[in-house]
Design an enzyme around this catalytic site. Structure first.
Site, PDB file in Angstrom:
ATOM      1  N   HIS A 517       0.832  -1.202   0.000  1.00 14.93           N
ATOM      2  CA  HIS A 517       0.000   0.000   0.000  1.00 14.93           C
ATOM      3  C   HIS A 517       0.869   1.255   0.000  1.00 14.93           C
ATOM      4  CE1 HIS A 517      -3.226  -2.661   2.167  1.00 14.93           C
ATOM      5  NE2 HIS A 517      -3.057  -2.991   0.902  1.00 14.93           N
ATOM      6  N   ASN A 518       1.757   1.345  -0.971  1.00 14.60           N
ATOM      7  CA  ASN A 518       2.575   2.540  -1.121  1.00 14.60           C
ATOM      8  C   ASN A 518       1.712   3.639  -1.735  1.00 14.60           C
ATOM      9  OD1 ASN A 518       4.032  -0.086  -2.096  1.00 14.60           O
ATOM     10  ND2 ASN A 518       5.558   1.045  -0.948  1.00 14.60           N
TER      11      ASN A 518
END
Length: 590
Positions: A517-518
């Site tokens: 979840h960058n």
């Protein structure tokens, strides 16, 4: 000499969730659309077929569906005073590779953000005062409201066939759902997944504590389902091979199962694989894109002319392409000026593993979204001023798989090999469950993305550099969540419990997996001095370039990002079709 292709109306960079959706929207508008995907082609059949996909060693451990660092990676450091070094072995996050992208190997958690998260800075200032925001924290509003996005959340959930229980329909609270969510216009397309023992144990304890448990909204079909594109999903068989795998049962939503099968039938859509876009070309004014340059499977440079460029690759790849193309001013943390690379953020998670001698959880019966959740400590439920942090988290008990290599939890102190390890495996397999927190991560002045001055890729172009570390605010948040879990665990009375939470002094470690979840680096907003994109995900600087994905998040929400990514894509597509195409140019005047 660079080869030049025939012009198209729209070129899509990447072919995952966002580009698949944009392909449907742009072809429906009558445009000729070409998608360029740097990875290989892959389809539900035969690529995800049983039994080869249910190979834990190949896919779960050796990451066959992921982007190999040898082909594409980033360099990482904790601060600008450190020397960044390449991320050489996948661990902390797992970018996808090939058609479908990370949408092929996700678990299926499909959330809407709380309305307050989309206007976070305004919410904090109005409710608690601007003085509680740390000086180095650079949180912003998204520039679009929950109310504006709600129809697009609804449609995206219908495309995915999300299974769940609504908690707020048109302002009326619904029993059994998430009573803290924003109002929705309709129930989920499908009822929730079947409950397993871990759900029951957690739900009972949560209710004793006065909390409000509900089924996690999951893009794992609980029943046979046909979506608005005519794509058919089969009911989940709880095989436990979701995260890191393509679905063997056509049950987990992915670009392949939900969009691409319909998109590929359209005569005005085409795609090419093995094509890595390395630059967005601009005209002499620098204000308009003329197309993209890519490296084809033979290693040759090719120029693809296009009237509209829509970037839909992985979050930090979006940022790198903007930097390589010199679209937007690169961010400088010293002067706090520039925008491209600004506000990179990640995700703050923690958890507890509980061991029970008298319970058999049958962990091989699992699904990616098989979980029960409480949202009593979400962003809109916490007194930030009192607690001393900004952010929130959901707390959940999940049973996703019982794979023997990756999911063999043992009590702390157990030897990692030998006779005692075998004895512990025999005693504990099937007798454990987990409770996790999935929390927000704020953005900061010194957490950002930039081009690396030293390391280059196989084409001789600078790699992307990630400067990131944990901050006190987010550690305070996760420690607060740990206390809430401890209270629930006390009610459950396990025989043994191990906790895993980041504590003060913890530094970011790329080795263990956390989330893919960058976010941030090409953020959206209302001010070109602090955002790369306007509220429609259109570049402030080059009007015919639009950038999709979580790179647009000014900070990370407490939830998994896919639901918001999908809604933003449909929101942007609507603006392109209704506003941009009739009158090309900037959609927001400054």
């Amino acid at each position: 000499m660079i080869r030049q292709n025939k012009p198209v109306d729209v070129v899509l960079v990447g072919l995952g969730w966002t580009s698949s959706i944009m392909g449907m929207e742009m072809t429906e508008a009558g445009l000729e659309v070409l998608a360029l995907e740097r990875g290989k082609d892959q389809n539900t059949v035969p690529d995800f077929a049983y039994p080869q996909m249910a190979d834990e060693l190949t896919y779960g451990v050796r990451y066959k569906l992921m982007s190999a660092p040898a082909d594409s990676t980033v360099t990482v450091r904790h601060s600008s005073q450190d020397v960044a070094v390449p991320y050489r072995q996948l661990g902390s996050f797992l970018p996808g590779n090939g058609v479908g992208g990370a949408g092929t190997h996700w678990n299926g958690h499909t959330w809407r953000p709380m309305p307050e998260e989309l206007r976070l800075r305004s919410y904090v200032e109005e409710k608690f005062g601007a003085d509680i925001i740390p000086e180095d924290m650079t949180i912003q509003d998204f520039g679009v409201s929950y109310e504006e996005l709600e129809p697009h959340f609804d449609f995206f959930e219908k495309i995915l066939g999300v299974s769940g229980t609504a908690g707020n329909i048109k302002g009326e609270i619904q029993p059994g759902g998430n009573i803290f969510e924003g109002p929705r216009q309709a129930p989920f397309p499908l009822p929730p997944l079947q409950r397993t023992l871990n759900d029951t144990v957690f739900e009972n304890a949560a209710k004793i504590k006065g909390f409000h448990p509900f089924p996690l909204p999951a893009a794992n079909a609980s029943e046979a389902y046909k979506n608005p594109y005519g794509m058919q999903l089969g009911p989940c068989n709880y095989c436990g091979f979701c995260e890191r795998y393509g679905c063997i049962n056509n049950s987990k939503a992915s670009p392949q199962t939900c969009v691409l099968g319909a998109l590929k039938q359209r005569k005005n859509f085409s795609y090419r694989t093995g094509c890595e876009v390395i630059k967005i070309n601009k005209d002499s004014s620098g204000k308009k894109a003329t197309g993209v340059t890519y490296i084809d499977p033979n290693g040759d440079e090719v120029f693809q002319p296009a009237n509209l460029v829509i970037i839909g690759s992985y979050a930090y790849h979006n940022v790198r392409l903007l930097l390589l193309s010199e679209i937007g001013k690169p961010y400088d943390p010293v002067s706090n000026t520039g925008v491209v690379g600004r506000n990179y953020a990640y995700q703050m998670v923690g958890g507890a593993t509980l061991f029970f001698k008298d319970k058999n959880f049958n962990p091989f019966i699992g699904a990616g979204g098989n979980a029960t959740v409480i949202d009593d400590f979400g962003t809109n439920q916490i007194d930030f001023k009192k607690e001393g942090f900004i952010g929130g988290s959901y707390i959940f008990a999940a049973m996703t798989n019982g794979q023997p290599i990756r999911n063999m939890p043992l009590p702390s102190g157990t030897p990692s090999w030998g006779a005692e390890w075998k004895k512990a495996v025999k005693a504990n397999y099937g007798h454990t469950m987990t409770i996790g927190t999935h929390g927000s991560n704020m953005s900061y002045r010194d957490c950002y993305l930039s081009l690396d001055p030293t390391y280059k890729d196989k084409h001789g172009l600078p790699m992307l550099s990630m400067t990131f570390n944990w901050k006190e605010n987010d550690i305070r948040m996760t420690q607060f969540m740990k206390k809430q879990i401890e209270g629930i665990v006390e009610v459950m009375k396990p025989d043994h419990v191990d906790y895993s939470f980041k504590d003060f002094g913890s530094e970011y470690d790329v080795r263990p997996y956390q989330t893919t979840h960058n976010v941030g680096g090409a953020v959206m907003g209302t001010d070109p001095a602090t955002s790369v994109l306007n509220r429609y995900l259109q570049s402030w600087d080059v009007h015919n370039v639009f950038v999709m994905g979580s790179s647009a998040f000014p900070q990370n929400i407490q939830y998994n990002p896919t639901g918001l990514v999908g809604a933003l894509t449909y929101w942007s597509a609507k603006a392109i079709r209704e506003k941009y195409l009739p009158n090309p140019g900037p959609l927001v005047q400054v």
